[in-house]
Write a protein that holds these residues in place. Structure first.
Motif, PDB file in Angstrom:
ATOM      1  N   PRO A 266       0.812  -1.217   0.000  1.00 57.88           N
ATOM      2  CA  PRO A 266       0.000   0.000   0.000  1.00 57.88           C
ATOM      3  C   PRO A 266       0.844   1.265   0.000  1.00 57.88           C
ATOM      4  O   PRO A 266       2.048   1.242   0.267  1.00 57.88           O
ATOM      5  CB  PRO A 266      -0.774  -0.126   1.316  1.00 57.88           C
ATOM      6  N   THR A 267       0.183   2.366  -0.270  1.00 55.94           N
ATOM      7  CA  THR A 267       0.809   3.678  -0.158  1.00 55.94           C
ATOM      8  C   THR A 267      -0.245   4.663   0.339  1.00 55.94           C
ATOM      9  O   THR A 267      -1.449   4.476   0.099  1.00 55.94           O
ATOM     10  CB  THR A 267       1.382   4.141  -1.506  1.00 55.94           C
ATOM     11  N   LEU A 268       0.198   5.690   1.047  1.00 60.51           N
ATOM     12  CA  LEU A 268      -0.718   6.634   1.670  1.00 60.51           C
ATOM     13  C   LEU A 268      -1.645   7.295   0.654  1.00 60.51           C
ATOM     14  O   LEU A 268      -2.813   7.564   0.956  1.00 60.51           O
ATOM     15  CB  LEU A 268       0.063   7.695   2.446  1.00 60.51           C
ATOM     16  N   ALA A 269      -1.147   7.555  -0.548  1.00 58.68           N
ATOM     17  CA  ALA A 269      -1.970   8.248  -1.544  1.00 58.68           C
ATOM     18  C   ALA A 269      -3.293   7.531  -1.808  1.00 58.68           C
ATOM     19  O   ALA A 269      -4.316   8.169  -2.069  1.00 58.68           O
ATOM     20  CB  ALA A 269      -1.195   8.402  -2.844  1.00 58.68           C
ATOM     21  N   HIS A 270      -3.274   6.207  -1.725  1.00 53.52           N
ATOM     22  CA  HIS A 270      -4.486   5.437  -1.994  1.00 53.52           C
ATOM     23  C   HIS A 270      -5.376   5.301  -0.760  1.00 53.52           C
ATOM     24  O   HIS A 270      -6.484   4.754  -0.860  1.00 53.52           O
ATOM     25  CB  HIS A 270      -4.111   4.058  -2.534  1.00 53.52           C
ATOM     26  N   TYR A 271      -4.893   5.776   0.382  1.00 47.00           N
ATOM     27  CA  TYR A 271      -5.683   5.759   1.613  1.00 47.00           C
ATOM     28  C   TYR A 271      -5.989   7.181   2.082  1.00 47.00           C
ATOM     29  O   TYR A 271      -6.365   7.391   3.235  1.00 47.00           O
ATOM     30  CB  TYR A 271      -4.951   4.984   2.704  1.00 47.00           C
ATOM     31  N   SER A 272      -5.824   8.136   1.199  1.00 43.78           N
ATOM     32  CA  SER A 272      -6.178   9.535   1.486  1.00 43.78           C
ATOM     33  C   SER A 272      -6.717  10.180   0.208  1.00 43.78           C
ATOM     34  O   SER A 272      -6.336  11.282  -0.152  1.00 43.78           O
ATOM     35  CB  SER A 272      -4.959  10.298   2.014  1.00 43.78           C
ATOM     36  N   ARG A 273      -7.605   9.478  -0.447  1.00 43.98           N
ATOM     37  CA  ARG A 273      -8.063   9.897  -1.767  1.00 43.98           C
ATOM     38  C   ARG A 273      -9.122  10.989  -1.725  1.00 43.98           C
ATOM     39  O   ARG A 273      -9.389  11.628  -2.728  1.00 43.98           O
ATOM     40  CB  ARG A 273      -8.608   8.692  -2.545  1.00 43.98           C
ATOM     41  N   SER A 274      -9.720  11.182  -0.566  1.00 44.96           N
ATOM     42  CA  SER A 274     -10.751  12.211  -0.451  1.00 44.96           C
ATOM     43  C   SER A 274     -10.461  13.103   0.740  1.00 44.96           C
ATOM     44  O   SER A 274      -9.749  12.718   1.680  1.00 44.96           O
ATOM     45  CB  SER A 274     -12.136  11.580  -0.292  1.00 44.96           C
ATOM     46  N   ARG A 275     -11.047  14.284   0.709  1.00 47.69           N
ATOM     47  CA  ARG A 275     -10.912  15.205   1.833  1.00 47.69           C
ATOM     48  C   ARG A 275     -11.507  14.598   3.109  1.00 47.69           C
ATOM     49  O   ARG A 275     -10.934  14.739   4.193  1.00 47.69           O
ATOM     50  CB  ARG A 275     -11.617  16.514   1.500  1.00 47.69           C
ATOM     51  N   LEU A 276     -12.613  13.867   2.967  1.00 43.94           N
ATOM     52  CA  LEU A 276     -13.239  13.247   4.136  1.00 43.94           C
ATOM     53  C   LEU A 276     -12.319  12.222   4.781  1.00 43.94           C
ATOM     54  O   LEU A 276     -12.253  12.118   6.014  1.00 43.94           O
ATOM     55  CB  LEU A 276     -14.563  12.585   3.730  1.00 43.94           C
TER      56      LEU A 276
END
Length: 327
Positions: A266-276
């Motif tokens: 995994p990478t953070l970018a795929h677990y922070s895809r939305s503002r929510l």
């Protein structure tokens, strides 16, 4: 302004403390005066060419500071707000343009150096234990580099969720830090002559012969085989970094033979895809810090001009907690 510039791919020696044009906030951006910038392995991957990026560039993606100007379309922030952020390229500098979607307003009184240590490693630890493999009561967890920035935070978060945590470290001092963060068992891997054979045996001894439900491995090449062998049937290896080097291709049939295992990168970018999602992760982390349930350790701080040394100690795995740069 003064900034840390990488003009070509290479080792820490390519980092230059130099004059660089002041940034201007574009649409949807904040201009922030940087109080502290976080040092992360992604910075070293980009500097060295492991991750593709254009050269020259100002290094760094994370930090904390004070908003001094707003770009068009920004309505949720005001000049004077204290914020922290992740994924804002150019953060090793006196000023940086930060996408507003990646910034979070900080509670009054939070130390900005500590705030700079939280977004990237904190949200990484959060997604690891709450999303990639959701740790709960009864889960056995192995965390490599237990005294590192992510390791200390992941250990605390996994314990708060009811997991039992085993960690690996490289020194007695790091072992003490890991225990203080809540590790039930700490293994000094430097005492093992054959990591791949001996670590899984120790882990199974500590888990009634079963192995752990999940391994969080940010070390990579040197620990990968031992991590796989430490899992119980249907366990998951979460390979979230490669501090010792990238893992080479391997035969997927090994997962079958070892017990129908799972591996994810995994990478953070795929677990922070939305503002929510960003607000959820950061609000939980900031709430835990405010309540005293989560300790954010800044292990070392360097003047901005000494960024090359900060990269050397990080890549040499000589650090504990977070490393930050102070403009």
């Amino acid at each position: 302004m003064r900034a840390i510039v990488a003009r070509e791919a290479g080792g820490p020696e390519v980092l230059e403390y130099a004059e660089w044009p002041d940034p201007r906030p574009g649409t949807g951006e904040l201009l922030v005066r940087v109080a502290a910038a976080g040092v992360n392995f992604i910075d070293t991957y980009r500097r060295s060419g492991v991750y593709q990026i254009d050269f020259p560039h100002v290094v760094g993606v994370e930090g904390a500071g004070q908003v001094v100007a707003l770009g068009d379309g920004v309505t949720d922030f005001a000049e004077g707000d204290q914020v922290s952020w992740h994924d804002a390229p150019g953060s090793y500098a006196e000023f940086v343009a930060v996408p507003a979607r990646n910034a979070v307003r900080l509670p009054a009184g939070l130390d900005l150096t500590k705030a700079a240590a939280l977004p990237l490693q904190g949200m990484t630890a959060h997604y690891l234990v709450s999303s990639t493999f959701e740790v709960g009561p009864g889960h056995e967890v192995l965390v490599h580099a237990g005294a590192g920035g992510v390791g200390l935070l992941a250990t605390q978060l996994a314990r708060l969720r009811g997991g039992r945590v085993i960690t690996t470290v490289s020194t007695a001092d790091k072992a003490e830090l890991s225990r203080a963060a809540g590790a039930s068992e700490v293994i000094d891997y430097t005492a093992l002559s054959d990591l791949t054979a001996e670590l899984p045996a120790l882990v199974r001894d500590l888990t009634e012969g079963e192995g752990v439900h999940v391994v969080y491995d940010g070390v990579g090449r040197t620990t990968f085989d031992a991590s796989l062998a430490s899992l119980r049937v249907r366990g998951m290896l979460v390979l979230f970094g490669g501090a010792s080097g990238q893992v080479p291709p391997f035969d997927l049939q090994r997962l079958n033979a070892a017990g129908s295992l799972f591996v994810t990168r995994p990478t953070l970018a795929h677990y922070s895809r939305s503002r929510l999602e960003i607000e959820w992760r950061m609000s939980e982390l900031l709430g835990l810090v405010d309540s005293g349930q989560l300790d954010v350790r800044v292990g070392a701080s360097y003047p901005l001009a000494d960024a090359a040394e900060a990269h050397r100690v990080l890549e040499g795995r000589l650090t504990t907690g977070k490393v930050v740069l102070l403009p």
